[in-house]
Write an enzyme that holds these catalytic residues in place. Structure first.
Site, PDB file in Angstrom:
ATOM      1  CG  MET A 166      -1.454  11.019   6.089  1.00 12.94           C
ATOM      2  SD  MET A 166      -2.150  12.659   5.769  1.00 12.94           S
ATOM      3  CE  MET A 166      -3.879  12.351   6.032  1.00 12.94           C
ATOM      4  CD  GLU A 167      -0.330   7.225  10.341  1.00 12.03           C
ATOM      5  OE1 GLU A 167      -0.640   6.244   9.648  1.00 12.03           O
ATOM      6  OE2 GLU A 167       0.419   8.135   9.905  1.00 12.03           O
ATOM      7  CG  MET A 169      -4.579   6.353  -1.402  1.00 10.96           C
ATOM      8  SD  MET A 169      -4.853   4.721  -2.116  1.00 10.96           S
ATOM      9  CE  MET A 169      -6.263   5.057  -3.138  1.00 10.96           C
ATOM     10  CB  CYS A 170      -3.126   5.854   5.634  1.00 14.18           C
ATOM     11  SG  CYS A 170      -3.036   7.640   5.624  1.00 14.18           S
ATOM     12  CG  HIS A 171       1.288   2.024   3.660  1.00  9.87           C
ATOM     13  ND1 HIS A 171       1.519   3.237   3.031  1.00  9.87           N
ATOM     14  CD2 HIS A 171       1.504   1.070   2.723  1.00  9.87           C
ATOM     15  CE1 HIS A 171       1.871   3.011   1.776  1.00  9.87           C
ATOM     16  NE2 HIS A 171       1.864   1.713   1.559  1.00  9.87           N
ATOM     17  CG  ASP A 211     -19.597  14.486  20.379  1.00  8.41           C
ATOM     18  OD1 ASP A 211     -20.741  14.694  19.915  1.00  8.41           O
ATOM     19  OD2 ASP A 211     -19.342  13.520  21.124  1.00  8.41           O
TER      20      ASP A 211
END
Length: 162
Positions: free
Chosen positions: A116-117, A75-77, A131
């Site tokens: 969110m970013e 749902m992120c733009h 990793d």
């Protein structure tokens, strides 16, 4: 369901329409961490890890993740980011343990925020360290990951009390 902006009239998920929101400067800072053993700490800080410069690769991964957040969080733009910065600091967390603190700062000028970013950048940064170091020790622990602060938008500014 009116109070939940990410649900439509049928109660199903939707991407919020931000077309009527004004463009403003927006920032977000998120933090994550990864705890590592002394051997990994020494290999990272002495640039002796076989896969290369761990922090340089993790920093690039974090920038790439911030730019592609809309690709992996449904749902992120897709928003144009105007700045991304990743910073690191080490803390000895015990006799044989070190914690790498990761801060991700993201900026835009737009109609939706960049929390969110920033969170994605910090998370992917920690995952990349894992990793690149897992051949030495798989017992590393990631987290916590959290929003430190955000500015801009209709909900105003937020600053976590740490």
């Amino acid at each position: 369901m009116a109070e939940f902006t990410h649900f439509n009239e049928e109660g199903r998920a939707k991407m919020v329409d931000v077309s009527d929101k004004p463009e403003t400067a927006r920032t977000a800072i998120a933090q994550s961490s990864i705890s590592v053993c002394t051997e990994i700490y020494e290999k990272i800080t002495n640039h002796e890890m076989k896969k290369g410069d761990v922090l340089a690769v993790a920093q690039v991964a974090a920038v790439m993740a911030a730019k592609k957040t809309w690709d992996i969080v449904p749902m992120c733009h897709p928003i144009p980011l105007t700045g991304i910065n990743i910073s690191f600091s080490w803390e000895q967390a015990g006799q044989e343990q070190y914690t790498l603190h990761i801060a991700a700062s993201v900026k835009t000028k737009g109609s939706t925020g960049v929390e969110m970013e920033a969170l994605t950048a910090a998370s992917v940064c920690a995952l990349t360290v894992y990793d690149m170091c897992k051949a030495v020790d798989k017992g590393m622990v990631i987290g916590p990951t959290f929003l430190v602060e955000k500015t801009g938008g209709k909900n105003g500014d937020f600053r976590r009390e740490i």
